[in-house]
Design an enzyme around this catalytic site. Structure first.
Site, PDB file in Angstrom:
ATOM      1  N   GLY A  11       0.802  -1.431  -0.060  1.00  0.00           N
ATOM      2  CA  GLY A  11      -0.038  -0.100  -0.001  1.00  0.00           C
ATOM      3  C   GLY A  11       0.978   1.090  -0.044  1.00  0.00           C
ATOM      4  O   GLY A  11       1.726   1.350   0.588  1.00  0.00           O
ATOM      5  N   VAL A  23      17.207   7.650  -1.514  1.00  0.00           N
ATOM      6  CA  VAL A  23      17.968   6.399  -1.715  1.00  0.00           C
ATOM      7  C   VAL A  23      18.958   6.889  -2.984  1.00  0.00           C
ATOM      8  O   VAL A  23      20.133   6.351  -3.311  1.00  0.00           O
ATOM      9  CB  VAL A  23      17.144   5.197  -2.213  1.00  0.00           C
ATOM     10  CG1 VAL A  23      17.772   4.119  -2.930  1.00  0.00           C
ATOM     11  CG2 VAL A  23      16.443   4.702  -0.893  1.00  0.00           C
ATOM     12  N   VAL A  24      18.274   7.258  -4.268  1.00  0.00           N
ATOM     13  CA  VAL A  24      18.889   7.678  -5.614  1.00  0.00           C
ATOM     14  C   VAL A  24      19.920   8.460  -5.384  1.00  0.00           C
ATOM     15  O   VAL A  24      21.206   8.336  -5.684  1.00  0.00           O
ATOM     16  CB  VAL A  24      17.883   8.329  -6.679  1.00  0.00           C
ATOM     17  CG1 VAL A  24      18.459   8.687  -7.576  1.00  0.00           C
ATOM     18  CG2 VAL A  24      16.830   7.009  -6.729  1.00  0.00           C
ATOM     19  N   ARG A  72       0.030  -5.805  -6.812  1.00  0.00           N
ATOM     20  CA  ARG A  72       0.321  -7.089  -6.454  1.00  0.00           C
ATOM     21  C   ARG A  72       1.066  -8.189  -7.559  1.00  0.00           C
ATOM     22  O   ARG A  72       1.038  -7.719  -8.604  1.00  0.00           O
ATOM     23  CB  ARG A  72      -1.200  -7.460  -6.020  1.00  0.00           C
ATOM     24  CG  ARG A  72      -1.763  -7.084  -5.022  1.00  0.00           C
ATOM     25  CD  ARG A  72      -3.156  -7.480  -4.423  1.00  0.00           C
ATOM     26  NE  ARG A  72      -3.930  -6.666  -3.618  1.00  0.00           N
ATOM     27  CZ  ARG A  72      -3.578  -6.881  -2.311  1.00  0.00           C
ATOM     28  NH1 ARG A  72      -2.457  -7.699  -2.059  1.00  0.00           N
ATOM     29  NH2 ARG A  72      -4.160  -6.170  -1.561  1.00  0.00           N
ATOM     30  N   ASP A 103       4.978  -4.725   5.909  1.00  0.00           N
ATOM     31  CA  ASP A 103       5.164  -6.093   6.251  1.00  0.00           C
ATOM     32  C   ASP A 103       5.307  -7.157   5.220  1.00  0.00           C
ATOM     33  O   ASP A 103       6.653  -7.858   5.185  1.00  0.00           O
ATOM     34  CB  ASP A 103       4.311  -6.541   7.270  1.00  0.00           C
ATOM     35  CG  ASP A 103       4.378  -7.895   7.731  1.00  0.00           C
ATOM     36  OD1 ASP A 103       3.744  -8.987   7.185  1.00  0.00           O
ATOM     37  OD2 ASP A 103       5.149  -8.221   8.749  1.00  0.00           O
ATOM     38  N   SER A 105       6.051  -6.427   2.113  1.00  0.00           N
ATOM     39  CA  SER A 105       7.175  -6.118   1.293  1.00  0.00           C
ATOM     40  C   SER A 105       8.447  -6.676   1.889  1.00  0.00           C
ATOM     41  O   SER A 105       9.238  -7.089   1.176  1.00  0.00           O
ATOM     42  CB  SER A 105       7.310  -4.773   1.008  1.00  0.00           C
ATOM     43  OG  SER A 105       6.001  -4.335   0.411  1.00  0.00           O
ATOM     44  N   THR A 125       4.518   2.503   5.653  1.00  0.00           N
ATOM     45  CA  THR A 125       3.143   2.016   5.976  1.00  0.00           C
ATOM     46  C   THR A 125       2.420   2.919   6.834  1.00  0.00           C
ATOM     47  O   THR A 125       3.066   3.213   7.992  1.00  0.00           O
ATOM     48  CB  THR A 125       3.091   0.413   6.458  1.00  0.00           C
ATOM     49  OG1 THR A 125       1.664   0.224   6.929  1.00  0.00           O
ATOM     50  CG2 THR A 125       3.804   0.162   7.455  1.00  0.00           C
ATOM     51  N   ASP A 127      -0.007   2.163   8.641  1.00  0.00           N
ATOM     52  CA  ASP A 127      -0.308   1.336   9.910  1.00  0.00           C
ATOM     53  C   ASP A 127       0.822   1.384  11.043  1.00  0.00           C
ATOM     54  O   ASP A 127       0.459   1.103  12.298  1.00  0.00           O
ATOM     55  CB  ASP A 127      -0.541  -0.094   9.566  1.00  0.00           C
ATOM     56  CG  ASP A 127      -1.661  -0.192   8.800  1.00  0.00           C
ATOM     57  OD1 ASP A 127      -2.611   0.653   8.501  1.00  0.00           O
ATOM     58  OD2 ASP A 127      -1.822  -1.341   8.145  1.00  0.00           O
ATOM     59  N   ASP A 129       3.082  -0.414  11.825  1.00  0.00           N
ATOM     60  CA  ASP A 129       3.020  -2.020  12.376  1.00  0.00           C
ATOM     61  C   ASP A 129       4.372  -2.596  11.927  1.00  0.00           C
ATOM     62  O   ASP A 129       4.257  -3.914  12.149  1.00  0.00           O
ATOM     63  CB  ASP A 129       1.865  -2.509  11.999  1.00  0.00           C
ATOM     64  CG  ASP A 129       1.586  -2.777  10.731  1.00  0.00           C
ATOM     65  OD1 ASP A 129       2.626  -2.034   9.705  1.00  0.00           O
ATOM     66  OD2 ASP A 129       0.765  -3.717   9.890  1.00  0.00           O
ATOM     67  N   ARG A 171      -5.844  -2.776   9.836  1.00  0.00           N
ATOM     68  CA  ARG A 171      -6.303  -4.061  10.042  1.00  0.00           C
ATOM     69  C   ARG A 171      -5.782  -5.124  11.195  1.00  0.00           C
ATOM     70  O   ARG A 171      -6.649  -5.578  11.710  1.00  0.00           O
ATOM     71  CB  ARG A 171      -5.860  -4.927   8.688  1.00  0.00           C
ATOM     72  CG  ARG A 171      -6.266  -6.296   8.426  1.00  0.00           C
ATOM     73  CD  ARG A 171      -5.699  -6.790   7.116  1.00  0.00           C
ATOM     74  NE  ARG A 171      -4.356  -6.976   7.070  1.00  0.00           N
ATOM     75  CZ  ARG A 171      -3.439  -7.285   6.221  1.00  0.00           C
ATOM     76  NH1 ARG A 171      -3.958  -7.808   5.176  1.00  0.00           N
ATOM     77  NH2 ARG A 171      -2.123  -7.274   6.099  1.00  0.00           N
ATOM     78  N   GLN A 214     -24.313  16.082  24.728  1.00  0.00           N
ATOM     79  CA  GLN A 214     -25.100  15.274  23.609  1.00  0.00           C
ATOM     80  C   GLN A 214     -24.506  14.830  22.394  1.00  0.00           C
ATOM     81  O   GLN A 214     -25.299  14.393  21.417  1.00  0.00           O
ATOM     82  CB  GLN A 214     -26.390  16.002  23.313  1.00  0.00           C
ATOM     83  CG  GLN A 214     -27.169  16.703  24.606  1.00  0.00           C
ATOM     84  CD  GLN A 214     -27.750  15.415  25.238  1.00  0.00           C
ATOM     85  OE1 GLN A 214     -28.162  14.400  24.959  1.00  0.00           O
ATOM     86  NE2 GLN A 214     -27.813  15.558  26.721  1.00  0.00           N
ATOM     87  N   ARG A 252      -4.219   7.697   2.831  1.00  0.00           N
ATOM     88  CA  ARG A 252      -3.143   7.164   2.421  1.00  0.00           C
ATOM     89  C   ARG A 252      -2.489   8.350   1.506  1.00  0.00           C
ATOM     90  O   ARG A 252      -1.442   8.217   1.222  1.00  0.00           O
ATOM     91  CB  ARG A 252      -3.091   5.977   1.446  1.00  0.00           C
ATOM     92  CG  ARG A 252      -3.277   4.525   2.339  1.00  0.00           C
ATOM     93  CD  ARG A 252      -3.165   3.412   1.256  1.00  0.00           C
ATOM     94  NE  ARG A 252      -3.297   2.288   1.856  1.00  0.00           N
ATOM     95  CZ  ARG A 252      -3.677   1.051   1.197  1.00  0.00           C
ATOM     96  NH1 ARG A 252      -3.615   0.942  -0.060  1.00  0.00           N
ATOM     97  NH2 ARG A 252      -3.541   0.090   1.852  1.00  0.00           N
TER      98      ARG A 252
END
Length: 319
Positions: A11, A23-24, A72, A103, A105, A125, A127, A129, A171, A214, A252
């Site tokens: 994702g 990185v590059v 994917r 995760d 990946s 990510t 998440d 996580d 998730r 309320q 995202r």
């Protein structure tokens, strides 16, 4: 090491482009060649490679998503697919690979390393996580997006004296819901790490009502249940009427926050350094505000625990 590759997978998360840029440019600064790989692991198999120059990553640090795109790859899940991916890398003279993702990946990178490819993984990510790092790229931006949405929803909730359920991503991990709920002043936060207690939610709503309040906001992580299902549950169990807002994929997107840009830049540069130093299977992360490198296998051997003191605090502050 003279030539490395870089891909984004899983994702998308705000800050992936900032990590790619780092990185590059770090690799070029160190005198290495860099190959950008499009469409994640699927691009490895199909040979969607492009030699990157300085200008290839110009003006992308502020952009959300990933210019390398993501897809994917059922074929990569097979031994034949992984062998083909490794063969393609070796044919291009690519000695090391930086993988920017979550995760799944990381698991793909670990499996690829068995074919003689050195890998360095950068956690990206929303998440948050990934075991071994306190923060992943994209989490801070998504957190701010969710808190901003909660603020706006609360305006309507208070105006119409309603109870709103805000469904957020997460998730298996409740970091986003917990941090956003605490930051947005939610009356109840429902996360995968703690059993759902409908009676407690209802009791808190009644307490608020008794003191004259309320309106309320309930934040639920999608991994527990959908906002619609929770709404129906509260209706069936306690005759409580609610409205539901599902934030979905907007969490995202968007320009990465300054924090995400900075940690992405630091993670990406460190990944290059680790490959250059001869590391074969390494993950990059942050601990106590320091950038660290640790064995990739550690990501799967243990699981970091959510700070449940934050959940306790949220309950204390939302009485």
């Amino acid at each position: 090491m003279k030539k490395i590759g870089v891909l984004t997978s899983g994702g998308d998360a705000p800050g992936m482009n900032a990590a790619l840029r780092a990185v590059v440019r770090k690799a070029l600064y160190e005198g290495m060649e860099v190959v950008g790989i499009y469409q994640g692991y699927d691009g490895l198999i199909k040979g969607e490679f492009e030699l990157f120059e300085l200008g290839s990553v110009g003006d992308i640090i502020q952009r959300g998503g990933t210019i390398l795109r993501s897809a994917r790859s059922p074929e990569f899940m097979t031994e034949t697919g992984r062998q083909k991916a490794a063969d393609n890398l070796k044919a291009e003279g690519i000695e090391g690979l930086v993988v920017i993702g979550g995760d799944g990946s990381f698991r793909g990178a670990l499996e690829l390393s068995a074919y003689g490819i050195a890998v360095a993984c950068v956690p990206a990510t929303i998440d948050n996580d990934i075991t071994g790092t306190e923060f992943t790229i994209g989490f801070d931006t998504a957190l701010n997006t969710v808190v901003e949405a909660i603020d706006k929803i609360r305006d309507t909730a208070s105006s119409h004296e309603r109870i709103f359920i805000v469904e957020v991503m997460g998730r298996d991990a409740g970091d986003l819901a917990l941090w956003a709920g605490l930051g947005g002043g939610a009356e109840s936060i429902i996360i995968p790490e703690e059993p759902l207690e409908v009676n407690e939610i209802v009791s808190r709503l009644h307490q608020s009502s008794e003191r004259g309040k309320q309106h309320s906001v309930i934040v639920v992580a999608e991994g527990v249940m959908s906002g619609a299902k929770l709404s129906q549950l509260l209706k069936d169990e306690a005759d409580v009427e609610t409205r539901v807002s599902v934030l979905g994929h907007m969490q995202r997107g968007g320009s990465p926050s300054a924090r995400d840009r900075v940690i992405a830049s630091r993670y990406g540069a460190r990944a290059v350094e680790e490959l250059q130093a001869g590391q074969k299977t390494v993950a990059i992360g942050m601990r106590n505000h320091k950038i660290v490198a640790y064995p990739l296998q550690d990501v799967f051997n243990t699981k970091d625990c959510l700070d449940m003191e934050m959940l306790k605090l949220s309950k204390e502050l939302s009485i």
